[in-house]
Design a protein around this motif. Structure first.
Motif, PDB file in Angstrom:
ATOM      1  N   GLU A  88       4.070  12.035  -8.505  1.00 57.18           N
ATOM      2  CA  GLU A  88       4.314  13.410  -8.964  1.00 57.18           C
ATOM      3  C   GLU A  88       5.822  13.679  -9.048  1.00 57.18           C
ATOM      4  O   GLU A  88       6.576  13.240  -8.193  1.00 57.18           O
ATOM      5  N   CYS A 110       7.956  18.808  -0.332  1.00 58.42           N
ATOM      6  CA  CYS A 110       6.656  18.133  -0.203  1.00 58.42           C
ATOM      7  C   CYS A 110       6.879  16.632  -0.404  1.00 58.42           C
ATOM      8  O   CYS A 110       5.936  15.852  -0.400  1.00 58.42           O
ATOM      9  N   HIS A 112       7.745  14.816  -3.016  1.00 55.93           N
ATOM     10  CA  HIS A 112       7.240  14.133  -4.216  1.00 55.93           C
ATOM     11  C   HIS A 112       8.262  13.135  -4.769  1.00 55.93           C
ATOM     12  O   HIS A 112       7.890  12.211  -5.488  1.00 55.93           O
ATOM     13  N   GLU A 147       2.520  19.207  -9.764  1.00 55.28           N
ATOM     14  CA  GLU A 147       1.356  19.218  -8.874  1.00 55.28           C
ATOM     15  C   GLU A 147       1.261  20.542  -8.129  1.00 55.28           C
ATOM     16  O   GLU A 147       0.179  21.042  -7.873  1.00 55.28           O
ATOM     17  N   GLU A 148       2.419  21.101  -7.764  1.00 61.25           N
ATOM     18  CA  GLU A 148       2.421  22.353  -7.000  1.00 61.25           C
ATOM     19  C   GLU A 148       2.016  23.505  -7.912  1.00 61.25           C
ATOM     20  O   GLU A 148       2.516  23.615  -9.025  1.00 61.25           O
ATOM     21  N   HIS A 189       1.437   9.925  -1.087  1.00 65.86           N
ATOM     22  CA  HIS A 189       2.142  11.173  -0.792  1.00 65.86           C
ATOM     23  C   HIS A 189       2.880  11.019   0.541  1.00 65.86           C
ATOM     24  O   HIS A 189       2.437  10.272   1.403  1.00 65.86           O
TER      25      HIS A 189
END
Ligand SMILES: [Zn+2]
Length: 446
Positions: A88, A110, A112, A147-148, A189
């Motif tokens: 991502e 996060c 990514h 993705e968020e 992730h």
């Protein structure tokens, strides 16, 4: 040792050597993205880093898919399953983070950015001719935007101008047909557990998003509130209603409803006539998502009726629940044990957050692994990447090695997984379900 086993071991060693030879570049790209965060559907700079790297490998990537997505494919001369390795591109927006972009507040809280690194590591390993030539089928390397689920207004504008239909990157990839002939998907992730682990996930909640507007009537808040209709009171009552319905949510459905008020009133001396809210409704199954959604709508309408206000409820599809493939995870475990050791495996339990990898997991066998080399709360100012080698190099090797296990020996392992997979929805059914969530309803409570 039989022939196919020794071929797989040779392919893995060759892939690992290619990854090791490029490790500093791979880590630098991940750090470059960490230092230059871009939120969803704005990842032009990060996307360019990906396509430049893939071009250097001679892979001729397709670019600008769903605005910023990049895809490159390697093909063996033998037919066989098609595996997608995903990463991502997008950041979040947390202006308080030390690495936040001063202009946009974007920050990779996060992690990514490490997904891009381990995706490209897998690409350099698997595209090595000695590797892909000894496998069957094909492998696509997919750098996916957004993705968020944030900046809804910006994405709605993109939608209205016809640049998108759905608000998340993988959903757009599915709509655009990028997954039509993909059989298996893999992604790694970051996870802030500060441990030397690469743990496949089990499942995630799915999610529906709502924008709500209560309309009342303004009046002098001190002198004549009886002439007004208080939209803020309606919103308050709706939140009470939702809270009182929580006892009806079943534990195993992991329901989470979290509303916020985005506009509470204009001036304190005037009865609030225009109050807006946003909320996510999350649950572990589509049935539970719809059940909770129905209850939330009742609470919103009930509140409007009590106060005599009007409520407009705009519903958008969020994400599907994730259900990751246990057989695929077992194959991945084998690679992790070979690369790091026995203690590095395990299972991430059900998570009540949501991801568009869930949408992918409804359609094809999918695995999302969590690399333990990060610290601090995710989505917060505290989040840091602590182990770049684990997140980028080891995680990339584990993805490459899993793809090799799946596609060696005429794709025996991949074919078993594909055969046993019971997909929840076909791609047309999925698109129809997603579109079915989108609607705007007006309810007049007076
Ligand atoms: Zn994330």
């Amino acid at each position: 040792m039989n022939d196919s086993k020794s071929i797989a071991i040779h392919a893995k060693n060759t892939a690992f050597n290619s990854i090791d030879a490029d490790s500093s570049t791979l880590i630098n790209i991940s750090k470059n993205i960490w230092n230059n965060p871009e939120s969803g559907f704005r990842e032009y700079r990060s996307s360019k880093l990906v396509s430049d790297y893939l071009n250097n490998l001679g892979l001729q990537p397709q670019v600008e898919i769903a605005l910023t997505g990049v895809v490159a494919k390697v093909k063996s001369s033998k037919p066989g399953p098609h595996i997608a390795i995903m990463g991502e591109l997008d950041s979040l927006i947390v202006p308080e983070h030390r690495k936040a972009d001063p202009a946009t507040g974007a920050a990779h809280v996060c992690g990514h950015n490490i997904q891009v690194g381990n995706l490209l590591a897998a690409a350099v390993g698997l595209s090595t001719p000695e590797v892909i030539d000894n496998l069957c089928g094909s492998i696509s390397f997919m750098a996916v935007p957004a993705e968020e689920y944030i900046e809804i207004e910006y994405r709605e504008q993109l939608r209205q101008s016809g640049k998108l239909e759905f608000l998340a990157g993988k959903q757009e990839f599915i709509r655009l047909g990028l997954l039509d002939d993909v059989d298996i998907a893999l992604l790694t992730h970051a996870s802030p557990t500060n441990s030397q682990t690469l743990m496949p996930g089990t499942s995630h909640n799915g999610m529906i998003a709502k924008k709500v507007r209560f309309r009342g009537r303004s009046a002098h808040a001190g002198g004549a509130p009886h002439l007004g209709v208080n939209a803020l009171n309606a919103a308050n009552l709706a939140m009470q209603g939702i809270a009182l319905l929580r006892e009806t949510f079943k534990d195993e459905d992991h329901v989470r409803v979290h509303p916020i008020i985005t506009r509470g009133g204009a001036a304190v001396s005037s009865v609030p006539a225009n109050v807006t809210m946003e909320m996510f409704i999350r649950a572990a199954t589509i049935t539970a998502m719809k059940d909770a959604e129905n209850k939330v709508d009742r609470a919103l309408k009930g509140a409007a009726m009590t106060i005599g206000a009007e409520v407009e409820i705009s519903t958008s599809p969020g994400y599907m629940p994730s259900l990751f493939n246990p057989e695929l995870s077992k194959i991945y475990d084998r690679s992790v044990t070979e690369i790091i050791g026995n203690d590095a495996t395990g299972r991430m339990p059900h998570r009540t957050s949501s991801t568009d990898m869930g949408d992918v997991s409804m359609l094809i066998p999918a695995m999302q692994s969590y690399a333990g080399g990060a610290s601090g709360r995710t989505h917060s100012d505290e989040f840091e990447i602590t182990d770049w080698n684990l997140n980028v190099i080891d995680a990339g090797k584990a993805l490459a090695s899993t793809a090799i296990d799946l596609l060696a020996d005429d794709g025996l392992e991949a074919k078993k997984i594909i055969e046993n997979f019971k997909h929840s929805l076909s791609i047309p059914e999925y698109l129809e379900t997603l579109r079915g969530f989108r609607r705007t309803e007006l309810w007049n409570g007076n």
